[in-house]
Write an enzyme that holds these catalytic residues in place. Sequence first.
Site, short mmCIF file in Angstrom:
data_model
loop_
_atom_site.label_atom_id
_atom_site.label_comp_id
_atom_site.label_asym_id
_atom_site.label_seq_id
_atom_site.Cartn_x
_atom_site.Cartn_y
_atom_site.Cartn_z
N HIS A 4 15.81 28.86 23.40
CA HIS A 4 15.12 29.82 23.73
C HIS A 4 14.33 30.82 22.61
O HIS A 4 13.41 31.28 22.95
CB HIS A 4 15.72 30.68 24.96
CG HIS A 4 17.01 31.59 24.24
ND1 HIS A 4 17.87 31.24 24.24
CD2 HIS A 4 16.50 32.90 23.77
CE1 HIS A 4 18.80 32.58 23.82
NE2 HIS A 4 17.70 33.47 23.27
N ASP A 34 20.44 24.61 25.44
CA ASP A 34 20.04 25.87 24.57
C ASP A 34 20.00 25.72 23.03
O ASP A 34 20.53 26.78 22.50
CB ASP A 34 20.63 27.29 25.21
CG ASP A 34 19.47 28.36 24.66
OD1 ASP A 34 18.40 28.03 24.39
OD2 ASP A 34 20.03 29.64 24.79
N SER A 113 20.63 35.97 19.34
CA SER A 113 20.47 34.79 19.76
C SER A 113 20.55 33.53 18.69
O SER A 113 19.64 33.84 17.73
CB SER A 113 19.49 34.44 20.73
OG SER A 113 19.61 35.05 21.88
#
Length: 211
Positions: A4, A34, A113
């Site tokens: 992402h 992901d 992230s």
Amino acid sequence: TNNHVVDSARDLTVRLFDGRSLQATKLGTSPADDLALLKVDPFETRDISPLKLADSDLEKPGQMAIAIGSPFGHQSAVTVGVVCGLGRSEPSVLHRPIPELIQTDAALNPGNSGGPLFNMEGEVVGINTAIYSPTGGSVGIGFSIPSNLAFPTIEQLKQFGETRRGWLGVRIQNVDPDLAESLGLNAVTGALIASVNPGEPAALAGLKEGD
């Protein structure tokens, strides 16, 4: 890093701890996990040692956890907490659960992230992927993809540029006590095939609805 983070990016730059910025190439992505794999010029990073992946199956609730990232743009920020739980799941962009996630209260925020989650030996036990938050900021519930789940995906992205997985082509239903009784089973165990997708492996192998 995470899918992402880079899925819609065309130009990618990796900034190293010493301030150098390197152009990166996207080797592949796995939206279901992901995860994404980037490559930089190995000549440019010849003086840097890669991080070691730990055996994430050895993690236990209560063990220390350290996260590094750039929360809200603050470079190389370190947060410390513990492993709060194991075997969690959160949905991916494909709306399928990413299984076996590590839950930590080491503060994760936007910008963490794709960063590492370390154990106390400085080994990577997870790749930070998501937070649960009604406010958008850390409330102490963050999730990391365990290294043992990430490693096979990384190897496939390196080799093929995509993930290649087997599949059955069935929808299954858990066997609960009522279902076991109705089927005349001696134990509450197994799974019931609720439907079979025509032309897919399970159908070709002869499995049928109701098996």
